[in-house]
Design a protein around this motif. Structure first.
Motif, PDB file in Angstrom:
ATOM      1  N   PHE A  72       9.531  15.000   4.321  1.00 18.52           N
ATOM      2  CA  PHE A  72       8.231  15.677   4.397  1.00 18.52           C
ATOM      3  C   PHE A  72       7.771  15.870   5.838  1.00 18.52           C
ATOM      4  N   ALA A  81      15.257   6.773  -2.176  1.00 18.94           N
ATOM      5  CA  ALA A  81      14.297   5.707  -2.031  1.00 18.94           C
ATOM      6  C   ALA A  81      15.004   4.421  -1.581  1.00 18.94           C
ATOM      7  N   TYR A 132       0.841  -1.195   0.000  1.00 21.06           N
ATOM      8  CA  TYR A 132       0.000   0.000   0.000  1.00 21.06           C
ATOM      9  C   TYR A 132       0.874   1.242   0.000  1.00 21.06           C
ATOM     10  N   ASP A 133       0.505   2.160  -0.887  1.00 19.11           N
ATOM     11  CA  ASP A 133       1.219   3.431  -0.986  1.00 19.11           C
ATOM     12  C   ASP A 133       0.341   4.496  -0.361  1.00 19.11           C
ATOM     13  N   GLY A 134       0.820   5.099   0.701  1.00 17.75           N
ATOM     14  CA  GLY A 134       0.008   6.124   1.344  1.00 17.75           C
ATOM     15  C   GLY A 134       0.319   7.473   0.767  1.00 17.75           C
ATOM     16  N   SER A 135       1.241   8.196   1.377  1.00 18.23           N
ATOM     17  CA  SER A 135       1.562   9.504   0.824  1.00 18.23           C
ATOM     18  C   SER A 135       3.017   9.543   0.412  1.00 18.23           C
ATOM     19  N   SER A 136       3.483   8.464  -0.200  1.00 23.66           N
ATOM     20  CA  SER A 136       4.883   8.458  -0.597  1.00 23.66           C
ATOM     21  C   SER A 136       5.027   9.119  -1.961  1.00 23.66           C
ATOM     22  N   CYS A 137       6.288   9.280  -2.383  1.00 24.35           N
ATOM     23  CA  CYS A 137       6.542   9.994  -3.632  1.00 24.35           C
ATOM     24  C   CYS A 137       6.583   9.027  -4.801  1.00 24.35           C
ATOM     25  N   ASN A 138       6.283   7.720  -4.593  1.00 20.59           N
ATOM     26  CA  ASN A 138       6.359   6.747  -5.680  1.00 20.59           C
ATOM     27  C   ASN A 138       7.711   6.091  -5.782  1.00 20.59           C
ATOM     28  N   GLY A 139       8.747   6.749  -5.290  1.00 23.36           N
ATOM     29  CA  GLY A 139      10.098   6.224  -5.432  1.00 23.36           C
ATOM     30  C   GLY A 139      10.196   4.830  -4.842  1.00 23.36           C
TER      31      GLY A 139
END
Lengths: 360, 142
Positions: free
Chosen positions: B92, B116, B13-20
């Motif tokens: 962040f 990352a 699950y990707d929450g508020s990451s930058c995608n990296g």
């Protein structure tokens, strides 16, 4: 009239690496309306300019998105450099262009893989990502990072690529060519892939223009927009064609992106052969930015706009990004109307959504 | 590879990451790193998953999602926080919509460093989580 149902799509969904939530209002199997709800990835990093100075902020700008990370850093740096009237050495511009185009290849290959995954073609997904690893190795070799490089800085770049490594880049790209062609041929000629994409989610040129589509989404509808034509970086020195298609469906978007991969390879090869021999890769930065500037550049997903306003101190007054996915959401919601539920994952993917860019 | 008693399935699950970190998680599954040879599969369904790979710093909007995914996973389960953002909020941290590491919401077993995080370290994190799973399973039996 059939029964109306609402199907939630996301935020955690197998085709989405990132969270976005769509409420799909269905009539039988057909989508009547798509209602997005966002905010899962919002961090609020535009406000961070008040806490990090303009040099440090490059690191934050790069982390707006991990896929087009280099071009985010480059866009921010371009905006600040224009405020401060810095003229970069040619070599820095060429290096930036090489990394930017490598990023485009990596991003498009990543997207092709996800698309293959969405249509259920698992082995093709693996092949695309295998090829992508060769590009990531080039990043690792030239910058030391695989996805986030931190090589851009205000006033130039941090690392040079020496002649040997430039040669290696060209060599890797030339070797990739045949496997790239055999993979992309499958996307463009396989019957099952064509039947999933052809005629799905058609966006006419007028609609694309009115709804403000950018990047491959607009180009697939026949609109010739490409910010690289504005002539930033080393683009005035190289020859390239803007890739367009006329159908405006998912197939056309795939075709445009595939052609862009080959165009990027040609741009990189030209950059390497035209690379200036002077060794300067940065200019000294004196003082603080005072003034404002809009920088526009072409990311893999389309146009990104950076607005920067400085007040003469080391902290910027305001920084604003308008990202390509944000511009492409209205066309997406428009094309979702009337498609089958089974086509939604493919259609959502063909705008190449990058939610972490959009929500920042 | 006798130490691996079962093939763990992963929920990402990707929450508020930058995608990296997320593309690096996916890179683990693809031919260069290929964790599937150990039977590790990325599943979309929390009810099939043993390990939750999570690349977030939490915010108000995604807290219910993270909690729900965690609650839907069957016991025993392990949580791997991937990347510095999942540990503390990272770069962040000072943003107004970032509440900090994922351990504020659900218990975390393994932290993977990096920004990352590299695929090698993500795989090591998953292997560590296998040990955690095993000890949790033993504790359950007793």
């Amino acid at each position: 009239m059939g029964n109306r149902t609402i199907v939630p799509f996301g935020p955690q969904h197998p085709v989405l690496p990132e969270p976005i939530h769509l409420d799909l209002v269905l009539e039988d199997e057909t989508v009547i309306e798509a209602i997005p709800s966002i905010g899962f990835v919002h961090r609020g990093l535009e406000k961070l300019v008040e806490k990090k100075d303009f040099q440090q902020y490059v690191y934050v700008a790069e982390r707006i998105c991990g896929i087009c990370s280099f071009m985010h850093g480059m866009g921010y740096c371009m905006a600040v450099e224009n405020v401060m009237d810095l003229k970069l050495p040619d070599r820095a511009e060429f290096l930036r262009t090489i990394w930017a185009e490598l990023s485009r290849i990596h991003s498009h290959l990543l997207w092709l893989g996800l698309l293959a995954d969405a249509v259920g073609f698992e082995s093709l997904f693996m092949h695309c990502w295998r090829l992508r690893e060769e590009i990531l190795d080039l990043f690792d070799m030239t910058t030391g990072g695989r996805v986030i490089f931190s090589v851009c800085k205000v006033g130039g770049v941090r690392k040079d690529i020496d002649a040997e490594k430039l040669k290696k880049i060209v060599e890797v790209l030339s070797n990739m060519d045949s496997s790239l062609r055999s993979i992309t041929k499958i996307f463009l000629s396989d019957t099952s892939i064509i039947s999933r994409m052809s005629g799905v989610g058609v966006l006419s040129p007028e609609e694309a223009f009115d709804l403000g589509a950018v990047g491959p989404m607009a180009r697939a509808s026949g609109i010739v927009v490409d910010d690289r034509l504005l002539g930033y970086g080393a683009y005035p020195h190289v020859k390239f064609e803007v890739q367009t298609a006329t159908e405006g469906d998912c197939y056309a978007r795939t075709k445009v992106r595939i052609n862009e991969i080959f165009e990027s390879i040609s741009i990189i090869k030209q950059c390497v052969s035209l690379m200036p021999s002077d060794t300067a890769i940065d200019v000294p930065v004196k003082g603080n930015p005072d003034g404002e500037y809009f920088a526009r550049l072409e990311q893999p997903r389309g146009e990104v706009v950076y607005y920067v306003k400085g007040n003469g101190t080391k902290f910027l007054d305001r920084m604003r990004v308008r990202t390509p996915t944000f511009a492409n959401l209205p066309p997406l919601l428009h094309t979702l109307k009337g498609v089958d539920l089974a086509d939604v994952p493919v259609l959502v993917l063909t705008i190449d959504p990058c939610i972490s860019c959009t929500e920042r | 590879m006798n130490m691996i008693k079962k093939s763990p399935w992963i929920l990402h699950y990707d929450g508020s990451s930058c995608n990296g970190c997320d593309i690096e998680v996916l890179a683990c599954l693809t031919p260069l790193y290929d964790v599937e040879r150990f039977g590790i599969i990325n599943t979309g369904n929390p009810k099939h998953a043993d390990i939750l790979l999570i690349t977030v710093s939490v915010n108000e909007q995604n807290i219910p999602v993270v909690k729900q995914l965690y609650d839907q996973m069957p016991n025993p389960k392990a949580v791997v926080a991937v990347g510095i953002c999942a540990a503390t909020g990272g770069i962040f941290k000072e943003c107004y919509n970032v509440m900090g590491g994922i351990d504020k919401v659900i218990p975390v077993d393994v932290y993977v460093p990096g920004c990352a995080a590299r695929p090698e370290s993500i795989i090591e994190g998953v292997v560590k989580a296998l040990g955690v799973l095993e000890s949790k399973r033993k504790a359950n039996e007793e």
